[in-house]
Each structure stands twice: as structure tokens, then as C-alpha cells.
Design a protein around this motif. Sequence first.
Motif, PDB file in Angstrom:
ATOM      1  N   LEU A 285      10.341   3.863 -12.716  1.00 25.82           N
ATOM      2  CA  LEU A 285       9.989   3.952 -11.295  1.00 25.82           C
ATOM      3  C   LEU A 285       9.729   2.582 -10.679  1.00 25.82           C
ATOM      4  N   LEU A 286       9.300   1.649 -11.501  1.00 28.08           N
ATOM      5  CA  LEU A 286       8.958   0.303 -11.034  1.00 28.08           C
ATOM      6  C   LEU A 286       9.861  -0.736 -11.690  1.00 28.08           C
ATOM      7  N   ALA A 287      11.141  -0.425 -11.739  1.00 25.25           N
ATOM      8  CA  ALA A 287      12.113  -1.276 -12.449  1.00 25.25           C
ATOM      9  C   ALA A 287      12.188  -2.693 -11.869  1.00 25.25           C
ATOM     10  N   ASP A 288      11.860  -2.865 -10.593  1.00 22.82           N
ATOM     11  CA  ASP A 288      11.917  -4.188  -9.966  1.00 22.82           C
ATOM     12  C   ASP A 288      10.585  -4.935 -10.063  1.00 22.82           C
ATOM     13  N   ALA A 289       9.613  -4.368 -10.768  1.00 23.31           N
ATOM     14  CA  ALA A 289       8.299  -4.993 -10.924  1.00 23.31           C
ATOM     15  C   ALA A 289       8.153  -5.520 -12.359  1.00 23.31           C
ATOM     16  N   TYR A 290       7.167  -6.384 -12.531  1.00 31.39           N
ATOM     17  CA  TYR A 290       6.897  -6.930 -13.859  1.00 31.39           C
ATOM     18  C   TYR A 290       5.755  -6.143 -14.487  1.00 31.39           C
ATOM     19  N   PRO A 291       5.996  -5.484 -15.633  1.00 28.89           N
ATOM     20  CA  PRO A 291       4.915  -4.722 -16.280  1.00 28.89           C
ATOM     21  C   PRO A 291       3.922  -5.661 -16.968  1.00 28.89           C
ATOM     22  N   LEU A 292       2.648  -5.487 -16.662  1.00 27.80           N
ATOM     23  CA  LEU A 292       1.595  -6.310 -17.251  1.00 27.80           C
ATOM     24  C   LEU A 292       1.053  -5.715 -18.545  1.00 27.80           C
TER      25      LEU A 292
ATOM     26  N   LEU B 286       0.830  -1.209   0.000  1.00 27.04           N
ATOM     27  CA  LEU B 286       0.000   0.000   0.000  1.00 27.04           C
ATOM     28  C   LEU B 286       0.861   1.254   0.000  1.00 27.04           C
ATOM     29  N   ALA B 287       1.933   1.240   0.777  1.00 30.85           N
ATOM     30  CA  ALA B 287       2.822   2.406   0.841  1.00 30.85           C
ATOM     31  C   ALA B 287       3.473   2.656  -0.522  1.00 30.85           C
ATOM     32  N   ARG B 288       3.861   1.592  -1.192  1.00 31.79           N
ATOM     33  CA  ARG B 288       4.495   1.754  -2.501  1.00 31.79           C
ATOM     34  C   ARG B 288       3.517   2.355  -3.510  1.00 31.79           C
ATOM     35  N   VAL B 289       2.311   1.854  -3.526  1.00 28.70           N
ATOM     36  CA  VAL B 289       1.303   2.365  -4.447  1.00 28.70           C
ATOM     37  C   VAL B 289       0.900   3.784  -4.059  1.00 28.70           C
ATOM     38  N   GLN B 290       0.852   4.061  -2.759  1.00 27.55           N
ATOM     39  CA  GLN B 290       0.486   5.403  -2.310  1.00 27.55           C
ATOM     40  C   GLN B 290       1.504   6.435  -2.802  1.00 27.55           C
ATOM     41  N   GLU B 291       2.772   6.069  -2.899  1.00 31.28           N
ATOM     42  CA  GLU B 291       3.780   6.981  -3.449  1.00 31.28           C
ATOM     43  C   GLU B 291       3.450   7.360  -4.890  1.00 31.28           C
ATOM     44  N   LEU B 292       2.967   6.382  -5.661  1.00 35.17           N
ATOM     45  CA  LEU B 292       2.576   6.664  -7.046  1.00 35.17           C
ATOM     46  C   LEU B 292       1.363   7.597  -7.070  1.00 35.17           C
ATOM     47  N   VAL B 293       0.390   7.303  -6.225  1.00 35.05           N
ATOM     48  CA  VAL B 293      -0.806   8.147  -6.149  1.00 35.05           C
ATOM     49  C   VAL B 293      -0.425   9.567  -5.752  1.00 35.05           C
ATOM     50  N   ASP B 294       0.462   9.694  -4.771  1.00 38.56           N
ATOM     51  CA  ASP B 294       0.914  11.025  -4.344  1.00 38.56           C
ATOM     52  C   ASP B 294       1.568  11.775  -5.500  1.00 38.56           C
ATOM     53  N   GLY B 295       2.336  11.059  -6.323  1.00 37.63           N
ATOM     54  CA  GLY B 295       2.955  11.680  -7.491  1.00 37.63           C
ATOM     55  C   GLY B 295       1.929  12.152  -8.499  1.00 37.63           C
ATOM     56  N   ILE B 296       0.864  11.362  -8.675  1.00 42.24           N
ATOM     57  CA  ILE B 296      -0.210  11.759  -9.594  1.00 42.24           C
ATOM     58  C   ILE B 296      -0.924  12.989  -9.058  1.00 42.24           C
ATOM     59  N   VAL B 297      -1.274  12.964  -7.778  1.00 38.17           N
ATOM     60  CA  VAL B 297      -1.990  14.083  -7.164  1.00 38.17           C
ATOM     61  C   VAL B 297      -1.156  15.363  -7.236  1.00 38.17           C
ATOM     62  N   ALA B 298       0.157  15.244  -7.036  1.00 41.14           N
ATOM     63  CA  ALA B 298       1.057  16.398  -7.078  1.00 41.14           C
ATOM     64  C   ALA B 298       1.388  16.816  -8.518  1.00 41.14           C
ATOM     65  N   GLN B 299       0.846  16.107  -9.489  1.00 43.36           N
ATOM     66  CA  GLN B 299       1.074  16.360 -10.908  1.00 43.36           C
ATOM     67  C   GLN B 299       2.549  16.211 -11.305  1.00 43.36           C
ATOM     68  N   LYS B 300       3.248  15.306 -10.610  1.00 44.37           N
ATOM     69  CA  LYS B 300       4.624  14.971 -10.960  1.00 44.37           C
ATOM     70  C   LYS B 300       4.680  13.673 -11.755  1.00 44.37           C
ATOM     71  N   LEU B 301       3.560  12.946 -11.779  1.00 43.52           N
ATOM     72  CA  LEU B 301       3.456  11.675 -12.482  1.00 43.52           C
ATOM     73  C   LEU B 301       2.092  11.649 -13.162  1.00 43.52           C
ATOM     74  N   SER B 302       2.072  11.294 -14.418  1.00 36.45           N
ATOM     75  CA  SER B 302       0.810  11.267 -15.153  1.00 36.45           C
ATOM     76  C   SER B 302       0.248   9.855 -15.204  1.00 36.45           C
ATOM     77  N   PRO B 303      -1.067   9.711 -15.017  1.00 38.32           N
ATOM     78  CA  PRO B 303      -1.683   8.395 -15.175  1.00 38.32           C
ATOM     79  C   PRO B 303      -1.913   8.022 -16.641  1.00 38.32           C
ATOM     80  N   ASP B 304      -1.679   8.951 -17.551  1.00 40.87           N
ATOM     81  CA  ASP B 304      -1.888   8.691 -18.968  1.00 40.87           C
ATOM     82  C   ASP B 304      -0.871   7.681 -19.487  1.00 40.87           C
ATOM     83  N   ALA B 305      -1.309   6.784 -20.348  1.00 38.76           N
ATOM     84  CA  ALA B 305      -0.465   5.692 -20.853  1.00 38.76           C
ATOM     85  C   ALA B 305       0.737   6.164 -21.662  1.00 38.76           C
ATOM     86  N   ASP B 306       0.761   7.414 -22.083  1.00 41.42           N
ATOM     87  CA  ASP B 306       1.899   7.933 -22.848  1.00 41.42           C
ATOM     88  C   ASP B 306       3.176   8.027 -22.015  1.00 41.42           C
ATOM     89  N   PHE B 307       3.061   7.831 -20.716  1.00 36.43           N
ATOM     90  CA  PHE B 307       4.224   7.982 -19.834  1.00 36.43           C
ATOM     91  C   PHE B 307       4.730   6.631 -19.325  1.00 36.43           C
TER      92      PHE B 307
END
Length: 138
Positions: free
Chosen positions: A129-136, A101-122
Motif C-alpha cells: 500500500l505504501l510502495a512509494d514510501a520508505y519503510p522504517l 494527513l489525507a494519506r494517513v487518514q486512508e490507512l486509518v479508515d481501512g483499520i476502522v473498517a477492518q480492511k487493514l490490520s494494525p498488527d505487525a503480521d500484515f
Amino acid sequence: MAGDHPDANGRVQRRVDHRRPCAHPIWSQYLLALYDLTTPAPEVGTVVFYMPGATHEFVLHALDPERLIPKDAPIHGSGYRPLIPPNYGYQFKADSDEAALARVQELVDGIVAQKLSPDADFRSLWNKLLADAYPLVH
């Protein structure tokens, strides 16, 4: 807005219903769902693991603006319609649900702060940011 909604088996799903008109001119609402892959869920069948040892998975969908989730409503039964495919999805390892939850909350915080876009172009930024995760979603 964020909310935890346990399902019938006690698995917690984190929902973020975020309105971000500047992310895309049409799709301004997004749903992020976090799943614990270690808790059996008979209603969804067998979990497919793309990453050995993965403990959690999250997906981020833009929502159809004509079928949104009402504010503070549970995910299931709300009649929402996510756009397919999701903008993002990752399997990853976490020591606990709280750590996931903390890891995902960091992403949400970035979206809310407009430092990270939820749009697929990014996607390349999300993959870094998620280099240790498997992209689905590729």
C-alpha cells in the motif's frame, strides 16, 4: 478518535487512538503519529532522512494496555507507553501537510473498517500500500 496536537514549534502531530480488540488479543489500542519533517524541531535534534526528499513520517505503535493515553488527551505528558519497536513506520513525500494527513487518514479508515490490520503480521500488505514510501520497520 483522531486529534491534531501542535507542539511548541507549531508542528502538527496527528494522533489516532484506536481501540481494535480484534487486531490482537492483548494489544487493542494503537497510536499513529504523523510528523512534518520539513519543520525544524530543536527538541528532537536532527531529522534522519532515510528517503531522499521525504517530507513526512508516520509511526504506528501498539500501546501498553497498562499505560494508555486518556481519551482526547494530548500525546505529550499523558504517560502512555508505546510498545517498541513500532508496528509500522514510513517516510514519504507529500505536497502539503493536508495531503499527508489525507494519506494517513486512508490507512486509518481501512483499520476502522477492518480492511487493514494494525498488527505487525500484515507488514507485506502495508508495504504494498505504501510502495512509494520508505519503510522504517523491517
